[in-house]
Design a protein around this motif. Structure first.
Motif, PDB file in Angstrom:
ATOM      1  N   ALA A 139       0.621  -1.156   0.109  1.00 28.71           N
ATOM      2  CA  ALA A 139       0.002  -0.024  -0.340  1.00 28.71           C
ATOM      3  C   ALA A 139       0.877   1.132   0.278  1.00 28.71           C
ATOM      4  CB  ALA A 139      -1.381   0.006   1.166  1.00 28.71           C
ATOM      5  N   MET A 140       2.068   1.237   0.642  1.00 30.21           N
ATOM      6  CA  MET A 140       2.658   2.758   0.948  1.00 30.21           C
ATOM      7  C   MET A 140       3.496   2.578  -0.054  1.00 30.21           C
ATOM      8  SD  MET A 140       4.311   2.127   4.332  1.00 30.21           S
ATOM      9  CE  MET A 140       5.447   2.902   4.209  1.00 30.21           C
ATOM     10  N   LYS A 141       4.025   1.658  -1.022  1.00 26.89           N
ATOM     11  CA  LYS A 141       4.883   1.656  -2.330  1.00 26.89           C
ATOM     12  C   LYS A 141       4.009   1.991  -3.405  1.00 26.89           C
ATOM     13  CE  LYS A 141       8.361   1.964  -4.940  1.00 26.89           C
ATOM     14  NZ  LYS A 141       9.315   2.964  -4.087  1.00 26.89           N
ATOM     15  N   PHE A 142       2.921   1.691  -3.347  1.00 30.84           N
ATOM     16  CA  PHE A 142       1.686   2.535  -4.416  1.00 30.84           C
ATOM     17  C   PHE A 142       1.275   3.743  -4.515  1.00 30.84           C
ATOM     18  CE2 PHE A 142      -2.708   2.760  -5.776  1.00 30.84           C
ATOM     19  CZ  PHE A 142      -2.704   2.023  -6.566  1.00 30.84           C
ATOM     20  N   LEU A 151      18.864  -4.556  -6.968  1.00 32.54           N
ATOM     21  CA  LEU A 151      18.092  -5.205  -5.977  1.00 32.54           C
ATOM     22  C   LEU A 151      16.367  -5.601  -6.963  1.00 32.54           C
ATOM     23  CD1 LEU A 151      17.407  -5.623  -3.696  1.00 32.54           C
ATOM     24  CD2 LEU A 151      16.951  -3.484  -2.982  1.00 32.54           C
ATOM     25  N   LEU A 152      15.808  -6.768  -7.152  1.00 32.61           N
ATOM     26  CA  LEU A 152      14.856  -6.507  -6.752  1.00 32.61           C
ATOM     27  C   LEU A 152      13.426  -7.312  -6.174  1.00 32.61           C
ATOM     28  CD1 LEU A 152      12.249  -7.464  -9.622  1.00 32.61           C
ATOM     29  CD2 LEU A 152      13.317  -9.788  -9.207  1.00 32.61           C
ATOM     30  N   GLU A 153      12.582  -6.018  -5.958  1.00 28.82           N
ATOM     31  CA  GLU A 153      11.447  -6.632  -4.773  1.00 28.82           C
ATOM     32  C   GLU A 153       9.975  -6.624  -6.183  1.00 28.82           C
ATOM     33  OE1 GLU A 153      11.453  -3.327  -2.258  1.00 28.82           O
ATOM     34  OE2 GLU A 153      12.961  -4.396  -1.065  1.00 28.82           O
ATOM     35  N   ILE A 154       9.618  -7.945  -5.537  1.00 27.54           N
ATOM     36  CA  ILE A 154       8.268  -7.893  -5.861  1.00 27.54           C
ATOM     37  C   ILE A 154       7.330  -8.119  -4.597  1.00 27.54           C
ATOM     38  CG2 ILE A 154       6.733  -9.984  -6.906  1.00 27.54           C
ATOM     39  CD1 ILE A 154       9.356 -11.293  -8.419  1.00 27.54           C
ATOM     40  N   VAL A 155       6.441  -6.749  -5.226  1.00 29.91           N
ATOM     41  CA  VAL A 155       5.470  -7.192  -3.542  1.00 29.91           C
ATOM     42  C   VAL A 155       4.216  -7.622  -4.122  1.00 29.91           C
ATOM     43  CG1 VAL A 155       5.027  -5.540  -1.779  1.00 29.91           C
ATOM     44  CG2 VAL A 155       6.860  -5.703  -3.185  1.00 29.91           C
ATOM     45  N   VAL A 204      14.804  -2.434  -8.880  1.00 35.55           N
ATOM     46  CA  VAL A 204      13.032  -2.522  -9.905  1.00 35.55           C
ATOM     47  C   VAL A 204      12.403  -2.817  -8.310  1.00 35.55           C
ATOM     48  CG1 VAL A 204      12.421  -3.840 -11.880  1.00 35.55           C
ATOM     49  CG2 VAL A 204      14.387  -3.042 -11.979  1.00 35.55           C
ATOM     50  N   THR A 205      11.147  -2.051  -8.528  1.00 27.42           N
ATOM     51  CA  THR A 205      10.291  -2.562  -8.051  1.00 27.42           C
ATOM     52  C   THR A 205       9.139  -3.072  -8.413  1.00 27.42           C
ATOM     53  OG1 THR A 205      11.189  -0.533  -6.148  1.00 27.42           O
ATOM     54  CG2 THR A 205       8.641  -2.081  -5.295  1.00 27.42           C
ATOM     55  N   VAL A 206       8.458  -4.291  -8.547  1.00 27.25           N
ATOM     56  CA  VAL A 206       7.391  -4.531  -9.182  1.00 27.25           C
ATOM     57  C   VAL A 206       6.357  -5.222  -8.025  1.00 27.25           C
ATOM     58  CG1 VAL A 206       6.311  -6.775 -10.652  1.00 27.25           C
ATOM     59  CG2 VAL A 206       8.892  -5.946 -10.826  1.00 27.25           C
ATOM     60  N   LEU A 207       5.713  -3.876  -8.550  1.00 21.01           N
ATOM     61  CA  LEU A 207       3.969  -4.247  -7.494  1.00 21.01           C
ATOM     62  C   LEU A 207       2.844  -5.003  -8.475  1.00 21.01           C
ATOM     63  CD1 LEU A 207       5.155  -1.766  -5.892  1.00 21.01           C
ATOM     64  CD2 LEU A 207       2.598  -1.789  -5.049  1.00 21.01           C
ATOM     65  N   VAL A 208       2.477  -6.576  -7.561  1.00 26.82           N
ATOM     66  CA  VAL A 208       1.535  -7.216  -8.827  1.00 26.82           C
ATOM     67  C   VAL A 208       0.442  -6.881  -7.910  1.00 26.82           C
ATOM     68  CG1 VAL A 208       2.613  -7.235 -11.415  1.00 26.82           C
ATOM     69  CG2 VAL A 208       3.122  -8.404  -9.142  1.00 26.82           C
TER      70      VAL A 208
END
Lengths: 291, 135
Positions: free
Chosen positions: A46-49, B6-10, B76-80
């Motif tokens: 939620a925060m990142k979003f 740095l990869l983050e999959i959130v 890289v931040t991936v929000l899925v």
């Protein structure tokens, strides 16, 4: 005076009730922990979003988007989010009470109101009272983001087609285990993004957008709705189990109290029965001695 | 060895992956794209598809649902909305979902609302099957 047997039976019954309430308390406690863990793990998302949405909102004119379009409200829709199951103290009662107050207020102001109950308790209450649309019940036992997506999909198209002008959600905000408070939040048109934050425009990163900013914000805005609804679902689920935990804890304590008074009464009755018997014997022997 | 990224999959449920990788391939809306360290800052929407990255020369695969990704020079931040690694996908369930969706699709005409939703479900199932085969 109550017979000994009756009191004994009562104590046994209360003891069984206590077993049940204690078990329910423990079940609720473990569910509560799970729900709280989910809330925790949702936070980074939620925060990142919000961060990205805010920075994006600074560069595109958000008013242009249909999900942000404010219209003179005539018809509104209300999502009333309760739990599916009872035995959780005032959790649902409080929610339903403030929802009804809200609905009545809006109706008094001349708006037509449609309700979307989420959770069986609110459906059962509102079913015969107000027009119901797209109810969702028996869902809180196990849910994921897809439920939030489903709920949003049910409202996005009619909102864009101007079938209703505003969407509100009423749910129990989770404060802590023993405190949940019903809150009313307007979901559509979406609360303005970016403006309140007063972000420093120099600090925002210059992105390359793919596809265009407009397409991207459209997608992000509907995801924003998912995020808001999902958060409400998580808070409801944590709140429900927290409330049930507290209610069952109370019930167990009341059982203890009842067992204590009943046992005391039992002992008193037993004592007086013995005394009466002794008196009989003494009286008998005295009569024999005289004779 | 290439410099690391740095990869983050959130996802809303959990942090599906977080760690240093050498290279990422992301299913963007306008096609797949690869990211190495030092990439231009980019904000892109992500579609249902297969996301892969390399750690220590070994490729790993994830099936991802719609969302977006934020790329900066070293992160890289991936929000899925969902992300499943190839190992955790229940292949049988995906197969069943695929069959179910296909069966229903044959009965529907193209302009029905359900058609679109089913096509998405089908796409998701096919992706999951594809990814699970790479486990």
């Amino acid at each position: 005076m109550a017979a000994l047997k009756d009191i004994k039976r009562k104590v046994a019954a209360v003891q069984k009730t206590k077993q049940i309430t204690r078990a329910m308390n423990m079940v609720a406690a473990s569910k509560f922990r799970a729900a709280q863990a989910r809330m925790e793990s949702f936070r980074p998302y939620a925060m990142k979003f919000m961060e990205v949405l805010d920075s994006l909102a600074l560069r595109v004119n958000p008013e242009a988007h249909p999900l942000l379009a404010a219209r003179e409200p005539k018809k509104i829709r209300v999502l009333c989010m309760s739990s599916d199951r009872g035995l959780c103290g005032g959790f649902n009662t409080n929610l339903i009470k403030s929802s009804e107050r809200f609905v009545k207020e809006k109706m008094a102001a001349g708006l037509s109101v449609e309700l979307t109950p989420v959770g069986r308790k609110s459906r059962d209450y509102f079913r015969r009272k107000y027009p119901i649309i797209n109810e969702k019940t028996d869902i809180l036992g196990k849910f994921d983001i897809n439920l939030a997506v489903e709920i949003s999909d049910d409202v996005i198209t009619p909102f864009v087609n101007e079938e209703f002008d505003e969407l509100y959600i009423i749910y129990n905000e989770f404060r802590n285990v023993s405190m949940q408070r019903p809150v009313v939040v307007r979901l559509l048109p979406l609360p303005s993004v970016g403006q309140e934050g007063e972000m420093d425009p120099d600090k925002t990163i210059d992105y390359v957008y793919e596809p265009s900013e407009e397409v991207l914000i459209e997608k992000l805005l509907s995801m924003y709705l998912h995020v808001l609804i999902f958060r409400a679902l998580l808070e409801t689920s944590a709140g429900e189990n927290g409330a049930r935990m507290a209610a069952m804890d109370n019930a167990t304590r009341n059982c203890d109290e009842m067992i204590r008074t009943l046992t005391l009464q039992y002992n008193k009755v037993r004592q007086s029965a013995i005394t009466a018997e002794l008196m009989d014997i003494v009286g008998g022997t005295e009569a024999l001695a005289k004779g | 060895m290439a410099e690391e990224l740095l990869l983050e999959i959130v996802t809303p449920e959990k942090m599906a992956f977080s760690g240093e990788v050498e290279e990422v391939t992301i299913p963007g809306t306008e096609g797949e794209f690869g990211v190495l360290r030092g990439h231009e800052t980019l904000l892109s929407s992500v579609e249902i598809g297969e996301l892969s990255f390399t750690v220590g020369g070994k490729k790993q695969y994830f099936a991802v649902n719609t969302g977006y990704t934020e790329v900066t020079a070293n992160k890289v931040t991936v929000l899925v909305e969902t992300a499943e690694s190839a190992e955790t996908i229940n292949r049988e369930r995906a197969m069943r979902a695929k069959e179910r969706a296909e069966e229903k699709l044959t009965k529907l005409s193209k302009d029905e609302l359900e058609f679109e939703m089913l096509s998405i479900a089908l796409q998701r199932a096919v992706t999951r099957i594809g990814v699970s085969e790479k486990a």
